[in-house]
Write an enzyme that holds these catalytic residues in place. Structure first.
Site, PDB file in Angstrom:
ATOM      1  N   THR A  14       0.775  -1.210   0.009  1.00  0.00           N
ATOM      2  CA  THR A  14       0.117   0.043   0.028  1.00  0.00           C
ATOM      3  C   THR A  14       0.861   1.242  -0.203  1.00  0.00           C
ATOM      4  OG1 THR A  14      -0.145  -0.221   2.459  1.00  0.00           O
ATOM      5  CG2 THR A  14      -1.886  -1.129   1.063  1.00  0.00           C
ATOM      6  N   VAL A  15       1.883   1.233   0.790  1.00  0.00           N
ATOM      7  CA  VAL A  15       2.741   2.564   1.124  1.00  0.00           C
ATOM      8  C   VAL A  15       3.367   2.639  -0.494  1.00  0.00           C
ATOM      9  CG1 VAL A  15       4.404   3.750   2.057  1.00  0.00           C
ATOM     10  CG2 VAL A  15       2.672   2.511   3.390  1.00  0.00           C
ATOM     11  N   GLY A 188      -8.897  -2.875   8.712  1.00  0.00           N
ATOM     12  CA  GLY A 188      -7.444  -3.246   8.091  1.00  0.00           C
ATOM     13  C   GLY A 188      -6.624  -2.358   9.175  1.00  0.00           C
ATOM     14  N   GLU A 191      -3.720  -5.723  12.967  1.00  0.00           N
ATOM     15  CA  GLU A 191      -3.272  -6.942  12.292  1.00  0.00           C
ATOM     16  C   GLU A 191      -4.193  -8.165  12.980  1.00  0.00           C
ATOM     17  OE1 GLU A 191      -1.361  -6.999   9.841  1.00  0.00           O
ATOM     18  OE2 GLU A 191      -0.684  -4.971   9.901  1.00  0.00           O
ATOM     19  N   LYS A 206       7.819   4.259  18.615  1.00  0.00           N
ATOM     20  CA  LYS A 206       7.800   5.604  18.102  1.00  0.00           C
ATOM     21  C   LYS A 206       8.217   6.530  19.133  1.00  0.00           C
ATOM     22  CE  LYS A 206       3.916   4.484  14.979  1.00  0.00           C
ATOM     23  NZ  LYS A 206       2.333   4.461  14.958  1.00  0.00           N
TER      24      LYS A 206
END
Length: 429
Positions: A14-15, A188, A191, A206
């Protein structure tokens, strides 16, 4: 005649497909901004036969990473695979081959960022990773560039879209944890194995990156007190509302006297604070500086195009550096000795829910436990919990982490008392 800057992409999910789409759609604008022409030469895929649409036309697809890593014509490698071990190996190979690297891999940067930055420095290559935190929000570049002249005191906020989506559904729709998780998985956002999100691991990684850039300190994952949202019940959501709060999973890094404290966990946020209104999969990060004060950065924390936008922004930066001949500059060169704030210097109010047996002297014992740690009650509410017990909800006065630890230990030892949850309480706006 100036040649095009050649790009290789590792990963076409997707990315990766989003990166290619943006480069194609904004080709003219990017050329004007950079003065360079970016061309995607090769893309690493799992299945060459899969149809990928018009954006992949004219691009060589390969299932062999070496076709990209060893191609002398390729100047920049974009890593959007999502693994750790394999991605680290590929990025290392790319840097050693003199190729600049852009990655969206938060797990890799959190765990091995220092090593890869050192490698990039050794080979005079650029290594950028804006997309590794908060998707489309340009928070890393803001900290590194826009706030470079300020003394940053705090970085805190919602940095995981999955848990924020789930907590939004629990708060607004009265969904149970299980119902909210199922919806997140169907859309989505989560997971099949949601452990990294719901246990706070993703947010903690992060915060490692944010702490490194904001304070120059290298805090390890095991040094971050990390709690997720599995223990949150609808009863806690409702009680928080009754008290004027919303529960959010917050990552926070706070500097005090040249030391830093980093934690991730559920926090009661005042309902009039901007973070309380951040809904669904969106992220929001506050940065507090000595000069600029409090600033907030809000937007989608994930998704193909938001994340791809940050990746392309890094590509543009590298292209500019190539054109100016200034490559090899580290994304962030600020470093400071890593010092962790001691427990006695970390203060907060706390929300505690206790299952307490309905018997004479229990309240006196509870009061004694808090009194021995020199901690008072800001609010206290008692509700029926079962036939033989009551649920006692306490919002404490400010106490330090050492006091909190002592109270928790004493509650565990006390007969007829069971601490259900203990969350931080954010004060003020």
């Amino acid at each position: 005649m100036k040649r095009k800057i050649q790009v290789g992409i590792l990963g076409f999910g997707t990315v990766g497909s989003g990166v290619l789409r943006i480069l194609k759609q904004h080709e003219s604008k990017i050329k004007q901004i950079t003065g360079e022409e970016l061309n995607v030469k090769k893309v690493l895929v799992r299945n060459i036969e899969k149809k990928r649409g018009e954006f992949s036309e004219g691009i060589e697809l390969t299932t062999n990473a070496a076709d990209i890593l060893m191609d002398e014509d390729i100047d920049i490698v974009v890593e959007v695979m999502g693994s750790i071990v394999q991605a680290k190996d590929y990025i290392s190979q790319a840097l050693k081959a003199g190729k600049h690297v852009v990655t969206a891999n938060k797990d890799l940067i959190a765990l091995h960022g220092n090593e890869l930055v050192a490698l990039a420095n050794d080979y005079q290559c650029d290594l950028y990773y804006e997309a590794s935190v908060a998707g489309g929000i340009p928070i890393l570049r803001t900290i590194v560039d826009s706030l470079a002249s300020d003394h940053i005191q705090k970085v805190f906020g919602i940095v995981n879209g999955t848990t924020n989506f789930m907590l939004s559904k629990m708060t607004n729709n009265n969904d149970t944890y299980e119902e909210a998780l199922q919806k997140a998985q169907e859309l989505g956002f989560a997971e099949n194995d949601p452990t990294n999100d719901v246990d706070g691991i993703d947010a903690a990684r992060k915060m490692v990156i944010l702490t490194r850039l904001a304070f120059g300190m290298n805090v390890e994952l095991e040094q971050i007190e990390t709690r997720g949202i599995r223990d949150i019940q609808l009863a806690d959501i409702e009680m928080a509302k009754r008290l004027g709060y919303r529960i959010k999973l917050i990552g926070a890094a706070i500097e005090k006297d040249n030391s830093v404290r980093v934690d991730v966990g559920p926090v009661l946020v005042p309902e009039d604070h901007p973070l309380a209104g951040v809904q669904n999969e969106n992220n929001a990060v506050f940065v507090v500086g000595a000069a600029v004060g409090e600033t907030m950065f809000y937007g989608p924390g994930a998704g193909a195009l938001p994340t791809a936008t940050s990746v392309v922004s890094d590509l543009i930066t590298v292209a500019k550096n190539i054109g100016l001949g200034t490559t090899g500059t580290v994304f962030n060169s600020y470093q400071h000795e890593t010092n962790l704030t001691e427990d006695k210097d970390v203060e907060s109010k706390y929300y505690m829910a206790i299952d307490m047996q309905d018997q004479t002297g229990q309240f006196l014992e509870l009061t004694k436990i808090f009194n021995e740690s020199d901690v008072g009650f800001d609010q206290i509410i008692q509700q029926p919990f079962s036939k033989a017990s009551a649920k006692v909800v306490i919002v404490t006065h400010r106490m330090n982490k050492a006091q909190q630890n002592r109270i928790i230990n004493d509650l565990k030892k006390a007969e007829g008392m069971n601490l259900l949850v203990c969350f931080k309480v954010m004060e003020g706006k």
